[in-house]
Scaffold this motif. Structure first.
Motif, PDB file in Angstrom:
ATOM      1  N   THR A  37      34.685 -25.274 -18.341  1.00 36.54           N
ATOM      2  CA  THR A  37      33.415 -24.791 -17.786  1.00 36.54           C
ATOM      3  C   THR A  37      32.081 -25.413 -18.341  1.00 36.54           C
ATOM      4  N   PRO A  38      31.175 -25.861 -17.697  1.00 36.68           N
ATOM      5  CA  PRO A  38      30.158 -26.733 -18.230  1.00 36.68           C
ATOM      6  C   PRO A  38      29.112 -25.326 -19.086  1.00 36.68           C
ATOM      7  N   ALA A  39      28.624 -25.607 -20.082  1.00 31.57           N
ATOM      8  CA  ALA A  39      27.739 -24.599 -20.861  1.00 31.57           C
ATOM      9  C   ALA A  39      26.476 -24.321 -19.925  1.00 31.57           C
ATOM     10  N   ALA A  40      25.963 -23.119 -20.038  1.00 38.10           N
ATOM     11  CA  ALA A  40      24.794 -22.602 -19.233  1.00 38.10           C
ATOM     12  C   ALA A  40      23.537 -23.669 -19.685  1.00 38.10           C
ATOM     13  N   PHE A  41      22.580 -23.738 -18.631  1.00 40.61           N
ATOM     14  CA  PHE A  41      21.232 -24.458 -19.070  1.00 40.61           C
ATOM     15  C   PHE A  41      20.496 -23.798 -20.082  1.00 40.61           C
ATOM     16  N   PRO A  42      19.916 -24.379 -21.009  1.00 44.70           N
ATOM     17  CA  PRO A  42      19.172 -23.901 -21.939  1.00 44.70           C
ATOM     18  C   PRO A  42      17.967 -23.057 -21.356  1.00 44.70           C
ATOM     19  N   LYS A  43      17.628 -21.907 -21.999  1.00 46.29           N
ATOM     20  CA  LYS A  43      16.728 -21.052 -21.431  1.00 46.29           C
ATOM     21  C   LYS A  43      15.649 -21.560 -20.627  1.00 46.29           C
ATOM     22  N   ARG A  44      15.034 -22.435 -21.172  1.00 44.42           N
ATOM     23  CA  ARG A  44      13.641 -22.861 -20.734  1.00 44.42           C
ATOM     24  C   ARG A  44      13.625 -24.237 -19.924  1.00 44.42           C
ATOM     25  N   SER A  45      15.089 -24.307 -19.385  1.00 41.06           N
ATOM     26  CA  SER A  45      14.993 -25.457 -18.663  1.00 41.06           C
ATOM     27  C   SER A  45      14.210 -25.733 -17.314  1.00 41.06           C
ATOM     28  N   VAL A  46      13.678 -26.657 -16.741  1.00 39.06           N
ATOM     29  CA  VAL A  46      12.875 -26.436 -15.578  1.00 39.06           C
ATOM     30  C   VAL A  46      13.731 -26.344 -14.523  1.00 39.06           C
ATOM     31  N   PRO A  47      13.378 -25.257 -13.499  1.00 37.44           N
ATOM     32  CA  PRO A  47      14.365 -24.837 -12.513  1.00 37.44           C
ATOM     33  C   PRO A  47      13.801 -25.855 -11.429  1.00 37.44           C
ATOM     34  N   TYR A  48      14.955 -26.441 -10.520  1.00 36.85           N
ATOM     35  CA  TYR A  48      14.503 -27.267  -9.676  1.00 36.85           C
ATOM     36  C   TYR A  48      14.795 -26.431  -8.190  1.00 36.85           C
ATOM     37  N   SER A  49      15.463 -25.458  -8.316  1.00 32.03           N
ATOM     38  CA  SER A  49      15.335 -24.477  -6.981  1.00 32.03           C
ATOM     39  C   SER A  49      14.790 -23.119  -7.402  1.00 32.03           C
ATOM     40  N   ILE A  50      13.867 -22.688  -6.349  1.00 33.42           N
ATOM     41  CA  ILE A  50      13.236 -21.551  -6.511  1.00 33.42           C
ATOM     42  C   ILE A  50      13.651 -20.500  -5.759  1.00 33.42           C
ATOM     43  N   PRO A  51      14.386 -19.341  -6.281  1.00 27.11           N
ATOM     44  CA  PRO A  51      14.854 -18.333  -5.765  1.00 27.11           C
ATOM     45  C   PRO A  51      13.774 -17.450  -4.888  1.00 27.11           C
ATOM     46  N   TYR A  52      13.807 -17.402  -3.846  1.00 27.49           N
ATOM     47  CA  TYR A  52      12.749 -16.335  -2.947  1.00 27.49           C
ATOM     48  C   TYR A  52      13.279 -15.971  -1.665  1.00 27.49           C
ATOM     49  N   LEU A 158       6.536 -20.572 -18.965  1.00 27.47           N
ATOM     50  CA  LEU A 158       7.143 -19.363 -18.191  1.00 27.47           C
ATOM     51  C   LEU A 158       8.107 -19.866 -17.086  1.00 27.47           C
ATOM     52  N   SER A 159       9.384 -18.788 -17.231  1.00 28.47           N
ATOM     53  CA  SER A 159      10.067 -18.886 -16.070  1.00 28.47           C
ATOM     54  C   SER A 159       9.919 -18.290 -14.684  1.00 28.47           C
ATOM     55  N   VAL A 160      10.767 -18.810 -13.528  1.00 25.90           N
ATOM     56  CA  VAL A 160      10.231 -18.387 -12.379  1.00 25.90           C
ATOM     57  C   VAL A 160       9.824 -17.078 -12.138  1.00 25.90           C
ATOM     58  N   GLU A 161      10.492 -16.087 -12.692  1.00 31.56           N
ATOM     59  CA  GLU A 161      10.629 -14.844 -12.916  1.00 31.56           C
ATOM     60  C   GLU A 161       9.376 -14.437 -13.444  1.00 31.56           C
ATOM     61  N   GLU A 162       9.093 -14.850 -14.751  1.00 32.99           N
ATOM     62  CA  GLU A 162       8.091 -14.499 -15.472  1.00 32.99           C
ATOM     63  C   GLU A 162       6.612 -14.735 -14.940  1.00 32.99           C
ATOM     64  N   ARG A 163       6.518 -15.915 -14.137  1.00 30.66           N
ATOM     65  CA  ARG A 163       5.400 -16.158 -13.394  1.00 30.66           C
ATOM     66  C   ARG A 163       5.015 -15.140 -12.373  1.00 30.66           C
ATOM     67  N   TRP A 164       6.101 -14.655 -11.804  1.00 26.39           N
ATOM     68  CA  TRP A 164       6.103 -13.473 -10.669  1.00 26.39           C
ATOM     69  C   TRP A 164       5.491 -12.356 -11.443  1.00 26.39           C
ATOM     70  N   HIS A 165       5.872 -12.144 -12.811  1.00 27.20           N
ATOM     71  CA  HIS A 165       5.456 -10.770 -13.222  1.00 27.20           C
ATOM     72  C   HIS A 165       3.816 -11.088 -13.371  1.00 27.20           C
ATOM     73  N   VAL A 166       3.506 -12.298 -13.931  1.00 22.54           N
ATOM     74  CA  VAL A 166       2.016 -12.405 -14.086  1.00 22.54           C
ATOM     75  C   VAL A 166       1.244 -12.192 -12.846  1.00 22.54           C
ATOM     76  N   VAL A 167       1.693 -12.702 -11.695  1.00 28.17           N
ATOM     77  CA  VAL A 167       1.430 -12.386 -10.363  1.00 28.17           C
ATOM     78  C   VAL A 167       1.165 -11.083 -10.311  1.00 28.17           C
ATOM     79  N   ASN A 168       2.219 -10.200 -10.267  1.00 27.18           N
ATOM     80  CA  ASN A 168       2.117  -9.039 -10.204  1.00 27.18           C
ATOM     81  C   ASN A 168       1.365  -8.174 -10.807  1.00 27.18           C
ATOM     82  N   TYR A 169       1.042  -8.522 -12.267  1.00 26.55           N
ATOM     83  CA  TYR A 169      -0.058  -8.055 -13.097  1.00 26.55           C
ATOM     84  C   TYR A 169      -1.432  -8.115 -12.550  1.00 26.55           C
TER      85      TYR A 169
END
Ligand code: HEC
Length: 199
Positions: A37-52, A158-169
């Motif tokens: 199995t391929p290794a997981a992407f490093p934590k701070r990789s730039v995501p290409y797909s934005i889940p929403y 900032l990860s995708v989710e972290e950016r939404w946390h900032v928006v929430n705050y």
């Protein structure tokens, strides 16, 4: 006889390599290229797909992010994370409470706007704010995907989710925090053009 002994001595090191245990180190359990199995992407990789909204959608610029629906519910945990990230990533330019006051040494100089007024609190969509954090603005650098602005300014801190946390705050607690903070002194107000009057 002597000659034979010399020959044997010379040949000995070569034959040693032929012993069955000579290759033991090579035959150990290890993952070879393209195996497993391929290794997981490093934590701070730039995501290409934005889940929403439960789907995977691609956006590549702030304009495209404008109508994104915030997938992260406002919760005490999200607001806490958002507040911490806001202080670290936004406070330096916009002020620790988004007032663009003297808590930021550069707000007035670079034109970092206050984030507690209607322009950011009401007129903007949450998707636009998320897009601003992700791709940057005219002066403001990117904190998600610097390839989204012409000069490639910024980082992918900032990860995708972290950016939404900032928006929430920013949209649910920043104004209350700013209003409950002690008022800035008159001297501090006089020293900065950008201090908004908030009481
Ligand atoms: C390096 C300084 C700097 C940092 C750090 C920074 N900003 Fe900004 N920001 C600016 C400046 C300058 C402007 C106004 C000019 C512009 O739009 O680029 C701005 C504008 C904005 C706007 C308004 C965009 C618009 O469409 O008018 C929003 C929203 C915003 N910032 C949010 C944030 C948030 C949230 C963070 C933290 C993740 C942050 N900023 C971090 C400098 C910064």
């Amino acid at each position: 006889m002597k000659r034979l002994a010399v020959l044997v001595l010379l040949a000995a090191p070569m034959t040693v390599f032929a012993w069955p245990w000579s290759t033991d180190m090579m035959n150990q359990p290890s993952i070879k290229a393209q195996e497993g199995t391929p290794a997981a992407f490093p934590k701070r990789s730039v995501p290409y797909s934005i889940p929403y909204g439960g789907e995977l959608t691609q956006v590549a610029t702030r304009d495209e992010a404008k109508d994104l629906v915030n997938p992260v519910p406002v919760s005490a945990k999200s607001l806490k994370t958002g507040k911490q990230l806001f202080k670290i990533y936004c406070g330096a330019c916009h002020g620790l409470l988004g007032k663009a006051d003297e808590t930021s040494p550069v707000a007035a100089k670079i034109g970092a706007i206050p984030l507690i007024g209607d322009y950011v609190q009401k007129d903007m969509t949450e998707g636009w704010i998320w897009g601003t954090i992700t791709y940057g603005s005219y002066v403001m650098p990117a904190y998600g995907d610097p390839t989204g602005n012409a000069e490639g300014r910024g980082s992918n801190d900032l990860s995708v989710e972290e950016r939404w946390h900032v928006v929430n705050y920013l949209r649910n607690q920043l104004v209350a925090d700013a209003n409950s903070a002690p008022a800035v002194t008159e001297t501090a107000q006089a020293s900065s053009d950008a201090v908004p009057v908030v009481n």
